[in-house]
Design a protein around this motif. Structure first.
Motif, PDB file in Angstrom:
ATOM      1  N   SER A   1       2.297   5.479 -14.467  1.00 56.78           N
ATOM      2  CA  SER A   1       2.030   4.201 -15.138  1.00 56.78           C
ATOM      3  C   SER A   1       0.955   3.371 -14.428  1.00 56.78           C
ATOM      4  N   ARG A   2       0.348   3.924 -13.389  1.00 60.98           N
ATOM      5  CA  ARG A   2      -0.702   3.187 -12.665  1.00 60.98           C
ATOM      6  C   ARG A   2      -1.921   3.012 -13.564  1.00 60.98           C
ATOM      7  N   THR A   3      -2.601   1.901 -13.366  1.00 63.14           N
ATOM      8  CA  THR A   3      -3.833   1.631 -14.097  1.00 63.14           C
ATOM      9  C   THR A   3      -4.883   1.163 -13.105  1.00 63.14           C
ATOM     10  N   ARG A   4      -6.117   1.158 -13.551  1.00 69.96           N
ATOM     11  CA  ARG A   4      -7.208   0.722 -12.671  1.00 69.96           C
ATOM     12  C   ARG A   4      -6.950  -0.692 -12.166  1.00 69.96           C
ATOM     13  N   GLY A   5      -7.126  -0.847 -10.857  1.00 66.91           N
ATOM     14  CA  GLY A   5      -6.929  -2.152 -10.231  1.00 66.91           C
ATOM     15  C   GLY A   5      -5.568  -2.313  -9.588  1.00 66.91           C
ATOM     16  N   ASP A   6      -4.608  -1.431  -9.903  1.00 66.06           N
ATOM     17  CA  ASP A   6      -3.314  -1.486  -9.216  1.00 66.06           C
ATOM     18  C   ASP A   6      -3.524  -1.144  -7.750  1.00 66.06           C
ATOM     19  N   LEU A   7      -2.606  -1.582  -6.905  1.00 64.69           N
ATOM     20  CA  LEU A   7      -2.726  -1.297  -5.485  1.00 64.69           C
ATOM     21  C   LEU A   7      -2.089   0.047  -5.158  1.00 64.69           C
ATOM     22  N   VAL A   8      -2.715   0.761  -4.227  1.00 63.04           N
ATOM     23  CA  VAL A   8      -2.220   2.052  -3.742  1.00 63.04           C
ATOM     24  C   VAL A   8      -1.863   1.851  -2.277  1.00 63.04           C
ATOM     25  N   PHE A   9      -0.600   2.116  -1.942  1.00 65.08           N
ATOM     26  CA  PHE A   9      -0.106   1.928  -0.578  1.00 65.08           C
ATOM     27  C   PHE A   9       0.133   3.278   0.078  1.00 65.08           C
ATOM     28  N   PHE A  10      -0.350   3.432   1.294  1.00 70.35           N
ATOM     29  CA  PHE A  10      -0.202   4.664   2.061  1.00 70.35           C
ATOM     30  C   PHE A  10       0.923   4.463   3.071  1.00 70.35           C
ATOM     31  N   HIS A  11       1.838   5.443   3.115  1.00 66.70           N
ATOM     32  CA  HIS A  11       3.033   5.326   3.945  1.00 66.70           C
ATOM     33  C   HIS A  11       3.017   6.346   5.072  1.00 66.70           C
ATOM     34  N   GLY A  12       3.462   5.901   6.241  1.00 68.94           N
ATOM     35  CA  GLY A  12       3.628   6.773   7.396  1.00 68.94           C
ATOM     36  C   GLY A  12       5.002   6.554   7.985  1.00 68.94           C
ATOM     37  N   SER A  13       5.240   7.104   9.154  1.00 71.14           N
ATOM     38  CA  SER A  13       6.554   6.994   9.788  1.00 71.14           C
ATOM     39  C   SER A  13       6.920   5.544  10.125  1.00 71.14           C
ATOM     40  N   ARG A  14       5.943   4.700  10.277  1.00 75.53           N
ATOM     41  CA  ARG A  14       6.198   3.281  10.608  1.00 75.53           C
ATOM     42  C   ARG A  14       6.061   2.350   9.406  1.00 75.53           C
ATOM     43  N   GLY A  15       5.988   2.905   8.200  1.00 72.30           N
ATOM     44  CA  GLY A  15       5.882   2.083   7.006  1.00 72.30           C
ATOM     45  C   GLY A  15       4.499   2.133   6.389  1.00 72.30           C
ATOM     46  N   VAL A  16       4.146   1.076   5.667  1.00 68.84           N
ATOM     47  CA  VAL A  16       2.846   0.999   4.989  1.00 68.84           C
ATOM     48  C   VAL A  16       1.753   0.787   6.037  1.00 68.84           C
ATOM     49  N   TYR A  17       0.735   1.647   6.027  1.00 67.35           N
ATOM     50  CA  TYR A  17      -0.340   1.516   7.005  1.00 67.35           C
ATOM     51  C   TYR A  17      -1.723   1.307   6.390  1.00 67.35           C
ATOM     52  N   HIS A  18      -1.840   1.429   5.043  1.00 68.50           N
ATOM     53  CA  HIS A  18      -3.151   1.299   4.422  1.00 68.50           C
ATOM     54  C   HIS A  18      -2.970   0.919   2.959  1.00 68.50           C
TER      55      HIS A  18
END
Length: 159
Positions: free
Chosen positions: A106-123
């Motif tokens: 359901s993502r659309t252009r302009g939505d935020l993309v969050f990158f996850h690692g062992s310590r949580g959201v990093y990017h």
């Protein structure tokens, strides 16, 4: 299909560049003679934010910077959404907590993309369509359009 658009001389260079930016991020623009069903997706807040982020292409990454000429990842998303009329908190984790989670389908252009690692959201970056994001990656790089490189992501719609 690539549409070729002739730009009249009376159109300013800035207008032509804006039209090309809209085309580059996958939006639609009203072109004289185009069918009435062509919708102006550029009116949504998310699309405006995406357009603002794309306009910062080539701006250098600087840790802690939030524009207008230097950015880190969350600084870019904050700057883009503020310009589109929606304030966001400063960090990627705080932005994650401020958005409504959505599925990849359901993502659309302009939505935020969050990158996850062992310590949580990093990017964080802005979804540009076709599995790509506009983002400020890391020290020594610049704001750029890039493919999402991992499956450890989630998506959020700015409220």
């Amino acid at each position: 299909m690539i549409a070729h658009i002739r730009i009249p001389r009376m159109v300013s260079r800035a207008s032509a560049v804006s039209a090309l930016t809209v085309a580059a991020v996958g939006g639609t623009i009203a072109v004289p003679g185009s069918p009435p069903e062509a919708k102006a997706t550029a009116t949504t807040v998310a699309f405006k934010a995406l357009r603002i982020a794309a306009s910062q292409r080539g701006a250098p990454y600087v840790y802690g910077a939030a524009g207008p000429h230097r950015f880190d990842c969350s600084g870019l998303t904050q700057y883009a959404y503020k310009g589109a009329g929606k304030p966001l908190p400063r960090t990627a984790a705080a932005q994650y907590n401020r958005t409504r989670p959505i599925t990849a389908s359901s993502r659309t252009r302009g939505d935020l993309v969050f990158f996850h690692g062992s310590r949580g959201v990093y990017h964080v970056g802005l979804y540009a369509g076709d599995g790509r994001i506009w983002h400020a990656p890391k020290t020594g790089t610049v704001v750029r359009l890039e493919r999402i490189w991992t499956r450890h992501v989630s998506y959020g719609k700015v409220r």
